[in-house]
Design a protein around this motif. Structure first.
Motif, PDB file in Angstrom:
ATOM      1  N   GLY A 101       0.774  -1.237   0.000  1.00  0.00           N
ATOM      2  CA  GLY A 101       0.000   0.000   0.000  1.00  0.00           C
ATOM      3  C   GLY A 101       0.802   1.282   0.000  1.00  0.00           C
ATOM      4  N   ARG A 102       2.120   1.187   0.243  1.00  0.00           N
ATOM      5  CA  ARG A 102       2.963   2.375   0.372  1.00  0.00           C
ATOM      6  C   ARG A 102       2.426   3.326   1.428  1.00  0.00           C
ATOM      7  NH1 ARG A 102       7.949   1.189  -1.238  1.00  0.00           N
ATOM      8  NH2 ARG A 102       7.884   0.042  -3.205  1.00  0.00           N
ATOM      9  N   VAL A 103       1.974   2.755   2.543  1.00  0.00           N
ATOM     10  CA  VAL A 103       1.511   3.549   3.673  1.00  0.00           C
ATOM     11  C   VAL A 103       2.178   3.017   4.937  1.00  0.00           C
ATOM     12  CG1 VAL A 103      -0.724   4.147   2.645  1.00  0.00           C
ATOM     13  CG2 VAL A 103      -0.514   2.060   4.002  1.00  0.00           C
ATOM     14  N   LYS A 104       2.220   3.875   5.955  1.00  0.00           N
ATOM     15  CA  LYS A 104       2.769   3.476   7.246  1.00  0.00           C
ATOM     16  C   LYS A 104       1.860   4.003   8.350  1.00  0.00           C
ATOM     17  CE  LYS A 104       7.747   3.324   6.191  1.00  0.00           C
ATOM     18  NZ  LYS A 104       9.076   3.880   6.565  1.00  0.00           N
ATOM     19  N   PRO A 105       1.581   3.181   9.367  1.00  0.00           N
ATOM     20  CA  PRO A 105       0.808   3.704  10.501  1.00  0.00           C
ATOM     21  C   PRO A 105       1.642   4.693  11.306  1.00  0.00           C
ATOM     22  CG  PRO A 105       1.563   1.470  10.954  1.00  0.00           C
ATOM     23  CD  PRO A 105       1.948   1.766   9.542  1.00  0.00           C
ATOM     24  N   GLU A 106       0.975   5.731  11.809  1.00  0.00           N
ATOM     25  CA  GLU A 106       1.694   6.696  12.646  1.00  0.00           C
ATOM     26  C   GLU A 106       2.157   6.050  13.953  1.00  0.00           C
ATOM     27  OE1 GLU A 106      -0.927   9.971  13.197  1.00  0.00           O
ATOM     28  OE2 GLU A 106      -1.129  10.382  11.049  1.00  0.00           O
ATOM     29  N   THR A 107       1.357   5.111  14.452  1.00  0.00           N
ATOM     30  CA  THR A 107       1.686   4.413  15.701  1.00  0.00           C
ATOM     31  C   THR A 107       1.506   2.923  15.501  1.00  0.00           C
ATOM     32  OG1 THR A 107       0.914   6.281  17.031  1.00  0.00           O
ATOM     33  CG2 THR A 107       1.086   4.153  18.145  1.00  0.00           C
ATOM     34  N   VAL A 108       2.461   2.145  15.976  1.00  0.00           N
ATOM     35  CA  VAL A 108       2.335   0.693  15.976  1.00  0.00           C
ATOM     36  C   VAL A 108       1.787   0.271  17.338  1.00  0.00           C
ATOM     37  CG1 VAL A 108       3.558  -1.502  15.829  1.00  0.00           C
ATOM     38  CG2 VAL A 108       4.200   0.383  14.313  1.00  0.00           C
ATOM     39  N   LEU A 109       0.626  -0.367  17.331  1.00  0.00           N
ATOM     40  CA  LEU A 109      -0.038  -0.749  18.571  1.00  0.00           C
ATOM     41  C   LEU A 109       0.655  -1.946  19.222  1.00  0.00           C
ATOM     42  CD1 LEU A 109      -3.684  -0.531  17.233  1.00  0.00           C
ATOM     43  CD2 LEU A 109      -2.579   1.098  18.782  1.00  0.00           C
ATOM     44  N   PRO A 110       0.636  -2.041  20.545  1.00  0.00           N
ATOM     45  CA  PRO A 110       1.177  -3.239  21.199  1.00  0.00           C
ATOM     46  C   PRO A 110       0.422  -4.473  20.723  1.00  0.00           C
ATOM     47  CG  PRO A 110       0.705  -1.512  22.806  1.00  0.00           C
ATOM     48  CD  PRO A 110       0.104  -1.065  21.512  1.00  0.00           C
ATOM     49  N   PRO A 111       1.128  -5.561  20.464  1.00  0.00           N
ATOM     50  CA  PRO A 111       0.436  -6.755  19.972  1.00  0.00           C
ATOM     51  C   PRO A 111      -0.488  -7.356  21.020  1.00  0.00           C
ATOM     52  CG  PRO A 111       2.733  -7.253  20.460  1.00  0.00           C
ATOM     53  CD  PRO A 111       2.575  -5.769  20.582  1.00  0.00           C
ATOM     54  N   ILE A 112      -1.562  -7.954  20.537  1.00  0.00           N
ATOM     55  CA  ILE A 112      -2.499  -8.683  21.399  1.00  0.00           C
ATOM     56  C   ILE A 112      -2.137 -10.159  21.320  1.00  0.00           C
ATOM     57  CG2 ILE A 112      -4.901  -9.374  21.702  1.00  0.00           C
ATOM     58  CD1 ILE A 112      -5.671  -6.703  20.348  1.00  0.00           C
ATOM     59  N   SER A 411      -3.048   4.266  13.440  1.00  0.00           N
ATOM     60  CA  SER A 411      -2.384   3.205  14.204  1.00  0.00           C
ATOM     61  C   SER A 411      -2.786   1.842  13.656  1.00  0.00           C
ATOM     62  CB  SER A 411      -2.741   3.301  15.697  1.00  0.00           C
ATOM     63  OG  SER A 411      -4.147   3.215  15.879  1.00  0.00           O
ATOM     64  N   ALA A 412      -1.974   0.857  13.948  1.00  0.00           N
ATOM     65  CA  ALA A 412      -2.265  -0.520  13.531  1.00  0.00           C
ATOM     66  C   ALA A 412      -1.418  -1.472  14.349  1.00  0.00           C
ATOM     67  CB  ALA A 412      -1.986  -0.716  12.043  1.00  0.00           C
ATOM     68  N   GLY A 413      -1.938  -2.684  14.534  1.00  0.00           N
ATOM     69  CA  GLY A 413      -1.192  -3.720  15.251  1.00  0.00           C
ATOM     70  C   GLY A 413      -1.852  -5.063  15.045  1.00  0.00           C
TER      71      GLY A 413
END
Length: 433
Positions: A101-112, A411-413
């Motif tokens: 996608g050529r995108v990046k999340p501003e924040t990487v969420l802690p993994p669940i 954000s994403a995780g």
């Protein structure tokens, strides 16, 4: 025999290396390892291979506890430490965002993540009668094969189900149609466990006696399914309660049929719902769409917050189940459910849902490209939470939301819904920029 230095893991849990101008995908190899490998399939730009000998092992390599690992295709990552599995899946998600996608999340969420073993509350086991291999085989498919890996135990199933597998073999051997019984579906609820036998011919009276004795001995329900999912019906014990699972944090209980889609990992599902609602922040008075809503897994917790939820699902049967679950939980005044093919969503069909403050999307592996393309300028929710089971289609849809619809990927995780496998479940938050 050739050797390779493993650079990373791919989305199927295979080690990635380069040799002779090709990309190598090597099963059983981990990042940082030096391995001897054998090529299984070669193409001009890449080759598929398997590790034959580990010359230098990763510190994250562990001994797989399952005797079927390496043959059974149900798990691909038992040789990697569980915490390292989670980190590897996070990298798969981030790589997909960038390379697809050529995108990046501003924040990487802690993994669940939750229990690494004994978590699997749904399973579809293949059944084959192969006299040359000793009779009936029951299990998942073998790796790279349509053959059945014969399982007498399974570490990712709850202990009582794993312990039941030898008796299940013996039961099928005694039935009148073991060669006309292609699969057994297992579904576990809070209070009941169901085994659905897919039968291509009618069971005999003797079969029914066997089922009744098995159900009583193992404390399970036995169902048959002579046709499509809607034909599944309880055999024994008569009058047994239906399946359900609870979401205590939201004061919600959901009923489901054993052939309905539900998440395989109840504990991680609860954590994922908590994370999704933290990102969505539903408020009283808001109108929130839940697309691909199923039986109401996210819809009813959203409604419990005081928002009004509009659930949309492609299956009429699941829409009926969602409506019934809303009534059961006293949430029918805060929810409505509609059947529609979201893979053919248009700007007009989405506009027909009315004003939407926020949206949650939880599609199957194909993603939700028609939905994100169909969001019109006058119908843009200010916040979208996207729950995904396929990083590649999430990344594709994220590119549309960011480049064409004016959203920011905040954000994403990942949620490790399927420990020991390469499956990546994730959640992402988009806001109008």
């Amino acid at each position: 025999m050739p050797t390779a230095l493993i650079e990373s893991l791919d989305h199927e849990g295979r080690g990635v290396a380069h040799a002779d101008g090709k990309v190598l995908f090597i099963e059983g190899a981990l990042p940082g390892e030096e391995v001897e490998y054998a090529v299984l399939k070669s193409r001009p730009n890449y080759a598929q291979a398997e590790a034959v000998r580990i010359l230098r092992a990763s510190a994250q390599r562990v001994a797989p506890p399952c005797p079927h690992f390496g043959v059974c295709g149900g798990c691909a990552m038992q040789h990697l430490d569980p915490l390292a599995q989670t980190a590897a899946k996070q990298r798969v998600l981030e790589d997909a965002f960038w390379h697809v996608g050529r995108v990046k999340p501003e924040t990487v969420l802690p993994p669940i993540h939750g229990m690494p073993w004994a978590y699997r509350q749904r399973a579809r086991l293949g059944v084959r009668r192969v006299p040359s291999k000793g009779g009936v085989l029951i299990g998942f498919h073998e790796r790279r094969s349509s053959y059945i890996a014969d399982l007498l135990s399974c570490k990712v199933m709850p202990p009582q189900l794993s312990a039941m597998l030898p008796a299940l073999h013996a039961l099928v051997e005694r039935l009148s149609i073991p060669d006309r019984l292609p699969q057994i579906e297992i579904a576990v609820g809070d209070e009941a466990t169901v085994l659905v036998f897919r039968n291509l011919l009618r069971f005999t009276e003797a079969d029914h006696r066997q089922f009744a004795a098995f159900a009583e001995a193992h404390g399970v329900q036995v169902w048959e399914q002579p046709g499509g999912p809607e034909t599944a019906a309880l055999l024994y014990p008569s009058g047994a309660p239906g399946l359900s699972y609870s979401l205590p944090e939201f004061g919600v209980t959901l009923d489901f049929r054993p052939t309905d889609f539900t998440q395989v990992n109840a504990h991680t599902n609860r954590l994922l719902i908590r994370r999704a609602l933290q990102l969505l922040t539903p408020q009283p008075g808001e109108r929130i769409a839940d697309l691909f809503c199923g039986i109401g897994n996210f819809s009813l917790p959203i409604a419990r917050s005081g928002a009004h939820v509009i659930g949309v699902e492609g299956s009429d049967a699941l829409v009926e189940r969602a409506c019934a679950n809303a009534r059961r939980n006293g949430l029918e005044d805060r929810s409505e459910f509609h059947a529609a093919n979201l893979f053919e969503a248009t700007e007009d069909s989405l506009a027909a849902l009315g004003r939407l403050d926020k949206m949650l999307i939880d599609p199957p592996r194909e993603g939700a490209v028609a939905v994100v393309k169909g969001l019109g300028e006058q119908q843009l929710p200010r916040r979208i939470v996207y729950v995904s089971c396929n990083p590649a289609t999430l990344a594709r849809d994220a590119a549309i939301l960011v480049r064409e619809k004016g959203y920011a990927l905040r954000s994403a995780g990942i949620a490790n819904m399927f420990p020991q496998t390469a499956h990546v479940e994730s959640v992402a938050l988009f806001e109008l920029a």
